[in-house]
Design a protein around this motif. Structure first.
Motif, PDB file in Angstrom:
ATOM      1  N   ILE A 116      -0.289   9.087  19.456  1.00 32.88           N
ATOM      2  CA  ILE A 116       0.166  10.476  19.374  1.00 32.88           C
ATOM      3  C   ILE A 116       0.404  10.876  17.912  1.00 32.88           C
ATOM      4  O   ILE A 116       0.040  11.981  17.496  1.00 32.88           O
ATOM      5  N   SER A 117       0.983   9.982  17.129  1.00 27.68           N
ATOM      6  CA  SER A 117       1.224  10.277  15.710  1.00 27.68           C
ATOM      7  C   SER A 117      -0.080  10.540  14.967  1.00 27.68           C
ATOM      8  O   SER A 117      -0.191  11.513  14.210  1.00 27.68           O
ATOM      9  N   ILE A 118      -1.053   9.688  15.165  1.00 30.82           N
ATOM     10  CA  ILE A 118      -2.348   9.859  14.497  1.00 30.82           C
ATOM     11  C   ILE A 118      -3.021  11.145  14.965  1.00 30.82           C
ATOM     12  O   ILE A 118      -3.589  11.897  14.172  1.00 30.82           O
ATOM     13  N   PHE A 119      -2.944  11.435  16.248  1.00 36.46           N
ATOM     14  CA  PHE A 119      -3.540  12.651  16.801  1.00 36.46           C
ATOM     15  C   PHE A 119      -2.900  13.898  16.192  1.00 36.46           C
ATOM     16  O   PHE A 119      -3.596  14.827  15.769  1.00 36.46           O
ATOM     17  N   VAL A 120      -1.574  13.925  16.122  1.00 37.43           N
ATOM     18  CA  VAL A 120      -0.858  15.080  15.573  1.00 37.43           C
ATOM     19  C   VAL A 120      -1.165  15.247  14.088  1.00 37.43           C
ATOM     20  O   VAL A 120      -1.416  16.361  13.611  1.00 37.43           O
ATOM     21  N   LEU A 121      -1.150  14.153  13.344  1.00 43.29           N
ATOM     22  CA  LEU A 121      -1.471  14.236  11.915  1.00 43.29           C
ATOM     23  C   LEU A 121      -2.900  14.726  11.694  1.00 43.29           C
ATOM     24  O   LEU A 121      -3.156  15.505  10.772  1.00 43.29           O
ATOM     25  N   SER A 122      -3.820  14.314  12.537  1.00 40.12           N
ATOM     26  CA  SER A 122      -5.206  14.784  12.438  1.00 40.12           C
ATOM     27  C   SER A 122      -5.295  16.282  12.706  1.00 40.12           C
ATOM     28  O   SER A 122      -6.024  17.004  12.012  1.00 40.12           O
ATOM     29  N   LEU A 123      -4.565  16.756  13.704  1.00 40.66           N
ATOM     30  CA  LEU A 123      -4.550  18.191  14.000  1.00 40.66           C
ATOM     31  C   LEU A 123      -3.969  19.001  12.840  1.00 40.66           C
ATOM     32  O   LEU A 123      -4.504  20.054  12.471  1.00 40.66           O
ATOM     33  N   ILE A 124      -2.896  18.508  12.268  1.00 36.40           N
ATOM     34  CA  ILE A 124      -2.285  19.200  11.125  1.00 36.40           C
ATOM     35  C   ILE A 124      -3.290  19.284   9.977  1.00 36.40           C
ATOM     36  O   ILE A 124      -3.451  20.343   9.358  1.00 36.40           O
TER      37      ILE A 124
ATOM     38  N   LEU B 253      -6.576  19.189  10.145  1.00 34.55           N
ATOM     39  CA  LEU B 253      -7.681  20.087  10.505  1.00 34.55           C
ATOM     40  C   LEU B 253      -7.297  21.554  10.351  1.00 34.55           C
ATOM     41  O   LEU B 253      -8.116  22.371   9.922  1.00 34.55           O
ATOM     42  N   PHE B 254      -6.067  21.908  10.709  1.00 31.51           N
ATOM     43  CA  PHE B 254      -5.661  23.301  10.601  1.00 31.51           C
ATOM     44  C   PHE B 254      -5.332  23.717   9.173  1.00 31.51           C
ATOM     45  O   PHE B 254      -5.441  24.885   8.825  1.00 31.51           O
TER      46      PHE B 254
END
Length: 179
Positions: free
Chosen positions: A39-47, A49-50
């Protein structure tokens, strides 16, 4: 005589299944750590990307023809010097990324005032880094690709580069024919 599995093969298969079961149990024991890391890696990736600036790519296609066709006619058969053709095309590709050509594009479009290039020490080098020349195999066509955060500016740079290249070639040919 029947083919029977060797005792060593059975042991290897059992060891593999035991190791896999062992790893699966370790993952299950640490499932919260695995889920948290995912979840941490996923959230950091989304941040990322945006927040990342989108880069647009514009392309312009150019056909490069020789000034004079060097053909050798022997009984109705035409031969071209392929090595000379390759050398000529390679030279034109280098000319497309030449400093003088890019300097004229920079001055025409006032790219030294563009926010992407204004802070650069060498504006011409920065613009050249955004330009890629891609020859199309087995043809005289070449794609000029330009990357920029502004799509219109990327297209403007690509079109101006091709137009300036064409104009410089016409001027050079005109001067050589007059002399």
């Amino acid at each position: 005589m029947e083919n029977q599995p060797l005792a060593g093969d059975n042991l290897v298969a059992q060891e593999d299944s035991v190791n896999l079961r062992h790893y699966w149990h370790v993952i299950l024991e640490r499932r919260w750590l695995v889920i948290t890391a995912f979840i941490s890696i996923f959230v950091l990736s989304l941040i990322y990307l945006f927040k990342a600036t989108p880069i647009y790519q514009a392309s312009a296609r150019l056909q490069i023809d020789r000034e004079q066709e060097n053909l050798l006619r022997v009984e109705g058969i035409s031969f071209t010097a392929s090595q000379e053709e390759t050398t000529y095309l390679q030279t034109q590709y280098k000319n497309l990324k030449s400093r003088s050509l890019i300097e004229s594009v920079v001055s025409k479009l006032k790219l030294d005032k563009d926010e992407r290039y204004a802070k650069k020490v060498d504006v011409v080098r920065a613009v050249a880094d955004d330009i890629t020349i891609v020859p199309i195999r087995l043809s005289r066509l070449v794609d000029v690709l330009v990357e920029h955060p502004n799509a219109k500016k990327a297209a403007e740079i690509a079109n101006t580069l091709v137009e300036t290249f064409r104009d410089q070639n016409v001027d050079r040919k005109t001067k050589s024919s007059l002399s």
